[in-house]
Design a protein around this motif. Sequence first.
Motif, PDB file in Angstrom:
ATOM      1  N   ALA A 108       0.845  -1.198   0.000  1.00 15.37           N
ATOM      2  CA  ALA A 108       0.000   0.000   0.000  1.00 15.37           C
ATOM      3  C   ALA A 108       0.882   1.251   0.000  1.00 15.37           C
ATOM      4  O   ALA A 108       0.602   2.231  -0.700  1.00 15.37           O
ATOM      5  N   TYR A 109       1.973   1.185   0.780  1.00  9.64           N
ATOM      6  CA  TYR A 109       2.877   2.333   0.870  1.00  9.64           C
ATOM      7  C   TYR A 109       3.560   2.590  -0.478  1.00  9.64           C
ATOM      8  O   TYR A 109       3.706   3.736  -0.897  1.00  9.64           O
ATOM      9  N   GLU A 137       3.040   7.770   7.476  1.00 10.91           N
ATOM     10  CA  GLU A 137       3.284   7.025   8.703  1.00 10.91           C
ATOM     11  C   GLU A 137       2.431   5.778   8.863  1.00 10.91           C
ATOM     12  O   GLU A 137       2.828   4.826   9.536  1.00 10.91           O
ATOM     13  N   PHE A 138       1.271   5.788   8.237  1.00  5.86           N
ATOM     14  CA  PHE A 138       0.370   4.672   8.536  1.00  5.86           C
ATOM     15  C   PHE A 138       0.040   3.749   7.363  1.00  5.86           C
ATOM     16  O   PHE A 138      -0.562   2.705   7.578  1.00  5.86           O
ATOM     17  N   VAL A 174      -5.791   3.411  -0.887  1.00  4.24           N
ATOM     18  CA  VAL A 174      -4.675   3.274   0.071  1.00  4.24           C
ATOM     19  C   VAL A 174      -5.130   3.772   1.439  1.00  4.24           C
ATOM     20  O   VAL A 174      -4.910   3.135   2.468  1.00  4.24           O
ATOM     21  N   LEU A 175      -5.829   4.915   1.422  1.00  4.02           N
ATOM     22  CA  LEU A 175      -6.318   5.502   2.674  1.00  4.02           C
ATOM     23  C   LEU A 175      -7.267   4.534   3.393  1.00  4.02           C
ATOM     24  O   LEU A 175      -7.178   4.325   4.604  1.00  4.02           O
ATOM     25  N   LEU A 176      -8.170   3.942   2.600  1.00  6.04           N
ATOM     26  CA  LEU A 176      -9.142   3.016   3.190  1.00  6.04           C
ATOM     27  C   LEU A 176      -8.463   1.779   3.763  1.00  6.04           C
ATOM     28  O   LEU A 176      -8.974   1.160   4.701  1.00  6.04           O
ATOM     29  N   SER A 177      -7.303   1.428   3.189  1.00  7.12           N
ATOM     30  CA  SER A 177      -6.628   0.200   3.644  1.00  7.12           C
ATOM     31  C   SER A 177      -5.837   0.409   4.945  1.00  7.12           C
ATOM     32  O   SER A 177      -5.334  -0.536   5.523  1.00  7.12           O
ATOM     33  N   ILE A 178      -5.742   1.673   5.392  1.00  6.01           N
ATOM     34  CA  ILE A 178      -4.997   1.940   6.641  1.00  6.01           C
ATOM     35  C   ILE A 178      -5.870   1.527   7.829  1.00  6.01           C
ATOM     36  O   ILE A 178      -7.014   1.957   7.931  1.00  6.01           O
TER      37      ILE A 178
END
Lengths: 796, 121
Positions: A108-109, A137-138, A174-178
């Motif tokens: 994801a990163y 960071e996340f 990506v945001l949703l996968s955090i």
Amino acid sequence: MQLIFTPASKRARRARLAKFYANKWAYVGYKIIGLSGLFFGFYLLYIDQPSGWLVLIPGVIGGILYAWTKGDLKNESVIPIRAQELISTDDYMDFATIAKLTQNDPSAYDIYKALEKSEAHYFLQNRFLLPTEIFEEFAPKNKGSGQAVWLYAEQLRSSYELEKYSDITLLVAVLLSIPNVDLMLNNFGLDLKEMESAVPWLSDIHQKRALAKEHKFFGGIGRDWAFGYTPLLRAFGHNISAEIERYGFFSDTSHQLPMIEQMAKTLAGGNGTVTLVGESGVGKTTCVHAFADALLENPKMPSEIKHRQVVALDAPMLIANAKDPGQMEELVLRILNEAHKAKNIILFFDDAEVFFGIGSSIDLSHVLQPAIESSSLQLILAMNPGAWQQLHKSSVIGKLQPLTVSAPDKTNSIQVLRDSISVAEYKNKVLFTYQALEEAYDLGLRYVTNQAMPGAALTILEQAAVTGKEQKLITKEVVRQTVEQIYSIKLQASDQAESTELLNLEAELHKYVINQDRAVEVVSDALRRARSGVSNPNRPIGTFLFLGPTGVGKTELSKALAKVYFGSESSLVRVDMNQYVNESDLSRLLAPMHGNELGFLGQVRKTPFCVVLLDEIEKAHQSVINSFLQMLDEGMMQDSDNHNVSFRDAIVIATSNAGAGKIREFISNDEEAELTENAFVEELISSGAFAPEFINRFDEVVIFKPLDKDELTSVIDLILKDINKNLDDRKIQITLTPAAKQWLSEKGYDPKLGARPMRRMVQRHVENVVAKRLLEQTLHPGQAITLDVGDIEKSN
Amino acid sequence: MAFWFCLRWWYSAGFRFAFNQIGHELHKVGKKIAIETLIKTLFAPWKQISSTGYHQTLGQKLADATVSRTIGFLIRLSVLLYAVVWSAFITLVGLVFLILWPVIPLLPLSLPVLYFMGVTL
């Protein structure tokens, strides 16, 4: 279902080639090399130079590359999904996005890093104020974490019916996968649903950009040769269709599609007139623009009206050019004839009520009526529901086909706002955040009562763009600040100074009101609840019924509240209910204007953040009292023009001295205040003074205790304070000896009238002494005097 | 890689692309000129200009209408003819281009031969 990304697939390799060979600069190169090679090559051959064949080579290569990139690399068509179990994400990903992703099985990163410098990332930062640290960071860095990103991306693609994944789809995925991202977003005042809306928003912007670049055809040469010239309409009208042909039409009107189809059906079906009925700001004019655009571009439009020109009549221009009503009629008649002869004109009358003498002195109904009745002309009228109701008296109504344009819901309104803000952004060189749009919608719904959505929100945003010009970024806070300025209300979370003020409100109010602790406490509590956001925002801040005999401080407390918390005594909207004793008075109460002056509801609309004082409510007629029920319940009243007036930022206080004698009796028996109130309310209901449905709608019913002689002495202090304030500019200070105060309270005490006679007493005995001494010049500016019984006794 | 991608496309989907381009250009002629409207209104008065004054005789009105319609007819006919000629030109050039399509990639190799042979136009 498993989703994979294959950077070595044929489509992915084509995408990478496209990045290099099919970019803007590559095309410039192909054109220059290709055309110059061909030109000089043939020129050399023409002058018998065989080297021309060699010069032709770059020309041919340029041409080949141009054809290949246009035909192959620009063709981003997706590969249909063959098996649901294993989906190759690169089969339906934007070429630009694929070209940024080069790793096999990225985390994801990795996906975030690949898209870090994309427009989509800046879009999230600027439009949603999303901090980059969330990604940095996340975003999961472990192998295989990309799988969750592909799954979320696929969900977004299907829920927003997108053909392909783009940068924004992947970044939001990506945001949703955090893990626990919703909690992190909440800290920044965001939520997941809002973040998801970035996907359709940016996709929409890209689509519109492509649309703007597209070469459009609107019927071709010769389309209008069989239709007449319209010189008058050019002078007194605004050709909406011509404007769309020139500049395009980019507003999102998808929610109005059924309306546009209905308009087309009505006009093509032989009924010459369509009437759009809707509140101001609801989008009637935009609907007509969308209709004009559909006539030009939509191949499904009926052939009878296809390519018709929609021309809006310019009412101010007509008025400016006609010296008298006769001239105006003649001018409009000539315009109607011209439109009729031209055969391809649809006339649009915006705010059509103006032409029918509703709210204006121009009544052209007898000029328009024949055209409407014979359906010889195609007309679109737009008016608000109030005007439409009034038009019912007219004989033309039968021929008018009304189409109701209703306000879009929040999602559609925000969608419209997204499109509409671009003008304000361009004009003021600012950028609106998503949160600002949402805030404008919520506040517009509450405070802009003379306009419907989305117009109400747009009005706020346009103002906010001007307010926040310096900051460049229009955030939720700028919108709140703008609404505070326009409507003189308090929206921003209370700061330290205000918190202190709120916590000490009782002490402040007691500077103006003697005793009445319970009344002071309940209004203070109501304000604290409202400012801390605990109270129901869909009701007034507080609703109170103050009961008690005359002169105990009911009105004084209302005034003090207006002064201490709402800024000044002018924030007190006082209605003397003595003036509304008959049923016929109701219409006067509901009228927003009384001649040239604001009526009760007009005043509240102008100053929504106020104290509304309904003085001596028991005197009002029952129908007048009933009209307040909705206001007490929902914080809304409707004026005689059918406009809503909000009381949701007001404290509503009704006063009554009904049963004053009984109150004195309860108090003299030394009964507990709250027990007294309950018993007294019961008695008021059973005696028929107030209906239970009225009295039960108040947050609190407070009984004001009659003042005793000691308390009256404190009242004297307050009155004296006022007198000293008036003498402030002469620097004169007056004090009274305790004996003088005692004497005044003895003389001015009347258990029936409370503190009311006291002001008269002080006026007569103290002010008169001061006035005489000033005239005799025994009292000079800068002096302080103390008056004793002997001084004031003589003054009568 | 680019070379092979280009070559493979040229001799496969490239043909269809070239053919579609001709269709696209012809379609554009239809979009740029309102052919259907021009045919339907071939004899309609030019811009609705005709006499309507009460003082004019029937003969005058008839003459006016005939002039207006004749002007309209002539202008529309010339535009229609232009559309026909332009379409024919596109078709012809397109066909030549289609025939030459397979040999175009070979030109960079064959043109130096012509140079060494000293051929000119």
